[in-house]
Design a protein around this motif. Structure first.
Motif, PDB file in Angstrom:
ATOM      1  N   ILE A 149       0.774  -1.288  -0.168  1.00  0.00           N
ATOM      2  CA  ILE A 149       0.333  -0.461   0.145  1.00  0.00           C
ATOM      3  C   ILE A 149       0.614   1.700  -0.112  1.00  0.00           C
ATOM      4  CG2 ILE A 149      -2.124   1.257   1.180  1.00  0.00           C
ATOM      5  CD1 ILE A 149      -2.798  -1.932   0.273  1.00  0.00           C
ATOM      6  N   PRO A 150       1.649   1.585   0.404  1.00  0.00           N
ATOM      7  CA  PRO A 150       2.496   2.693   0.933  1.00  0.00           C
ATOM      8  C   PRO A 150       3.575   2.566  -0.526  1.00  0.00           C
ATOM      9  CG  PRO A 150       2.693   1.624   2.731  1.00  0.00           C
ATOM     10  CD  PRO A 150       2.009   0.460   2.007  1.00  0.00           C
ATOM     11  N   ILE A 151       3.547   1.636  -0.900  1.00  0.00           N
ATOM     12  CA  ILE A 151       4.071   1.917  -2.647  1.00  0.00           C
ATOM     13  C   ILE A 151       3.605   2.286  -3.506  1.00  0.00           C
ATOM     14  CG2 ILE A 151       5.511   0.928  -4.391  1.00  0.00           C
ATOM     15  CD1 ILE A 151       7.250   1.245  -2.132  1.00  0.00           C
ATOM     16  N   ILE A 152       2.091   2.017  -3.490  1.00  0.00           N
ATOM     17  CA  ILE A 152       1.200   2.379  -4.334  1.00  0.00           C
ATOM     18  C   ILE A 152       0.890   3.888  -4.155  1.00  0.00           C
ATOM     19  CG2 ILE A 152      -1.433   1.478  -4.636  1.00  0.00           C
ATOM     20  CD1 ILE A 152      -1.005  -0.846  -3.743  1.00  0.00           C
ATOM     21  N   LYS A 153       0.711   4.129  -3.081  1.00  0.00           N
ATOM     22  CA  LYS A 153       0.163   5.665  -2.620  1.00  0.00           C
ATOM     23  C   LYS A 153       1.554   6.149  -3.272  1.00  0.00           C
ATOM     24  CE  LYS A 153      -2.370   5.645   1.169  1.00  0.00           C
ATOM     25  NZ  LYS A 153      -2.642   5.329   2.871  1.00  0.00           N
ATOM     26  N   THR A 154       2.473   6.131  -2.631  1.00  0.00           N
ATOM     27  CA  THR A 154       3.844   7.157  -3.335  1.00  0.00           C
ATOM     28  C   THR A 154       3.234   6.696  -4.787  1.00  0.00           C
ATOM     29  OG1 THR A 154       5.085   6.275  -1.255  1.00  0.00           O
ATOM     30  CG2 THR A 154       6.774   7.237  -3.181  1.00  0.00           C
ATOM     31  N   ARG A 155       3.519   6.032  -6.019  1.00  0.00           N
ATOM     32  CA  ARG A 155       4.249   6.038  -7.091  1.00  0.00           C
ATOM     33  C   ARG A 155       2.782   7.389  -7.117  1.00  0.00           C
ATOM     34  NH1 ARG A 155       4.725   1.216  -8.425  1.00  0.00           N
ATOM     35  NH2 ARG A 155       7.064   0.898  -8.429  1.00  0.00           N
ATOM     36  N   CYS A 166       9.750  -1.429   7.248  1.00  0.00           N
ATOM     37  CA  CYS A 166       9.785  -2.839   5.889  1.00  0.00           C
ATOM     38  C   CYS A 166       9.739  -1.666   5.272  1.00  0.00           C
ATOM     39  CB  CYS A 166       9.164  -3.859   5.931  1.00  0.00           C
ATOM     40  SG  CYS A 166       7.155  -3.212   6.146  1.00  0.00           S
ATOM     41  N   VAL A 167       9.070  -0.512   4.465  1.00  0.00           N
ATOM     42  CA  VAL A 167       8.187   0.195   4.466  1.00  0.00           C
ATOM     43  C   VAL A 167       9.489   1.682   3.761  1.00  0.00           C
ATOM     44  CG1 VAL A 167       6.892   2.286   3.550  1.00  0.00           C
ATOM     45  CG2 VAL A 167       5.831   0.848   5.375  1.00  0.00           C
ATOM     46  N   LEU A 168      10.004   1.742   4.742  1.00  0.00           N
ATOM     47  CA  LEU A 168      10.680   2.352   4.136  1.00  0.00           C
ATOM     48  C   LEU A 168      12.810   1.489   3.191  1.00  0.00           C
ATOM     49  CD1 LEU A 168      13.669   4.412   4.832  1.00  0.00           C
ATOM     50  CD2 LEU A 168      14.110   3.675   7.002  1.00  0.00           C
ATOM     51  N   GLU A 169      12.697   0.764   3.932  1.00  0.00           N
ATOM     52  CA  GLU A 169      13.626  -0.144   2.780  1.00  0.00           C
ATOM     53  C   GLU A 169      12.620  -0.869   1.172  1.00  0.00           C
ATOM     54  OE1 GLU A 169      15.050  -4.763   2.174  1.00  0.00           O
ATOM     55  OE2 GLU A 169      14.850  -4.189   4.855  1.00  0.00           O
ATOM     56  N   SER A 170      11.878  -0.402   1.267  1.00  0.00           N
ATOM     57  CA  SER A 170      11.291  -0.613   0.099  1.00  0.00           C
ATOM     58  C   SER A 170      11.042   0.130  -0.939  1.00  0.00           C
ATOM     59  CB  SER A 170       9.135  -1.090   0.569  1.00  0.00           C
ATOM     60  OG  SER A 170       9.468  -2.463   1.074  1.00  0.00           O
ATOM     61  N   ILE A 171      10.718   1.515  -0.242  1.00  0.00           N
ATOM     62  CA  ILE A 171      10.715   2.575  -0.770  1.00  0.00           C
ATOM     63  C   ILE A 171      12.293   3.403  -1.465  1.00  0.00           C
ATOM     64  CG2 ILE A 171      10.456   5.491  -0.087  1.00  0.00           C
ATOM     65  CD1 ILE A 171       8.401   5.171   1.286  1.00  0.00           C
ATOM     66  N   VAL A 172      12.820   2.811  -0.730  1.00  0.00           N
ATOM     67  CA  VAL A 172      14.478   2.693  -1.168  1.00  0.00           C
ATOM     68  C   VAL A 172      14.455   2.241  -2.416  1.00  0.00           C
ATOM     69  CG1 VAL A 172      16.919   2.941  -1.279  1.00  0.00           C
ATOM     70  CG2 VAL A 172      15.415   3.554   0.660  1.00  0.00           C
ATOM     71  N   ASN A 173      14.271   0.614  -2.427  1.00  0.00           N
ATOM     72  CA  ASN A 173      14.263  -0.375  -3.474  1.00  0.00           C
ATOM     73  C   ASN A 173      14.236   0.194  -4.037  1.00  0.00           C
ATOM     74  OD1 ASN A 173      16.608  -1.803  -1.941  1.00  0.00           O
ATOM     75  ND2 ASN A 173      14.915  -3.270  -1.031  1.00  0.00           N
ATOM     76  N   ASN A 174      12.122   0.574  -4.504  1.00  0.00           N
ATOM     77  CA  ASN A 174      10.993   0.870  -5.405  1.00  0.00           C
ATOM     78  C   ASN A 174      11.611   2.633  -6.016  1.00  0.00           C
ATOM     79  OD1 ASN A 174       9.532  -1.519  -5.997  1.00  0.00           O
ATOM     80  ND2 ASN A 174       9.463  -1.006  -3.366  1.00  0.00           N
ATOM     81  N   PHE A 175      12.497   3.280  -6.112  1.00  0.00           N
ATOM     82  CA  PHE A 175      12.354   4.846  -6.242  1.00  0.00           C
ATOM     83  C   PHE A 175      14.170   4.842  -6.441  1.00  0.00           C
ATOM     84  CE2 PHE A 175       8.157   3.922  -4.284  1.00  0.00           C
ATOM     85  CZ  PHE A 175       7.293   4.515  -5.956  1.00  0.00           C
ATOM     86  N   LYS A 176      14.281   4.560  -6.902  1.00  0.00           N
ATOM     87  CA  LYS A 176      16.083   4.072  -7.481  1.00  0.00           C
ATOM     88  C   LYS A 176      16.350   5.475  -8.137  1.00  0.00           C
ATOM     89  CE  LYS A 176      17.264  -0.255  -5.499  1.00  0.00           C
ATOM     90  NZ  LYS A 176      18.385  -1.302  -6.303  1.00  0.00           N
ATOM     91  N   GLU A 177      15.454   5.216  -8.649  1.00  0.00           N
ATOM     92  CA  GLU A 177      15.806   6.989  -9.951  1.00  0.00           C
ATOM     93  C   GLU A 177      15.448   8.539  -9.379  1.00  0.00           C
ATOM     94  OE1 GLU A 177      11.449   5.417 -10.400  1.00  0.00           O
ATOM     95  OE2 GLU A 177      13.688   4.664 -10.227  1.00  0.00           O
ATOM     96  N   TYR A 178      14.941   8.470  -7.840  1.00  0.00           N
ATOM     97  CA  TYR A 178      14.671   9.511  -7.403  1.00  0.00           C
ATOM     98  C   TYR A 178      15.474   9.966  -5.845  1.00  0.00           C
ATOM     99  CZ  TYR A 178      10.283   8.791  -9.399  1.00  0.00           C
ATOM    100  OH  TYR A 178       9.439   9.027 -10.569  1.00  0.00           O
TER     101      TYR A 178
END
Length: 70
Positions: A13-19, A39-51
């Motif tokens: 859910i946090p990844i979807i909201k952030t995207r 785990c959300v912190l780790e997921s965001i860092v891994n999923n949004f490497k271009e930012y």
């Protein structure tokens, strides 16, 4: 700065909201994601490497993650 409240939300859910929030931002803008799950912190860092991403644990167990769109 737009804030994305992810308190109590579990992945993905946090990844979807952030995207969704990043799609509405323009270059140079920053959004703040607030979460209480490490785990959300780790997921965001891994999923949004271009930012550009920075984070801070503002109180024990609560993180503010800042994502800047280039």
């Amino acid at each position: 700065m737009k804030t994305v409240d992810c308190l109590g939300d579990m992945c993905p859910i946090p990844i979807i909201k952030t995207r969704k929030a990043l799609k509405k931002t323009t270059s140079g803008e920053t959004i703040k994601v607030v979460t209480d799950h490490s785990c959300v912190l780790e997921s965001i860092v891994n999923n949004f490497k271009e930012y550009k991403i920075s984070h801070e644990e503002v109180i024990n167990g609560v993180w503010e993650i800042f994502i800047t769109k280039d």
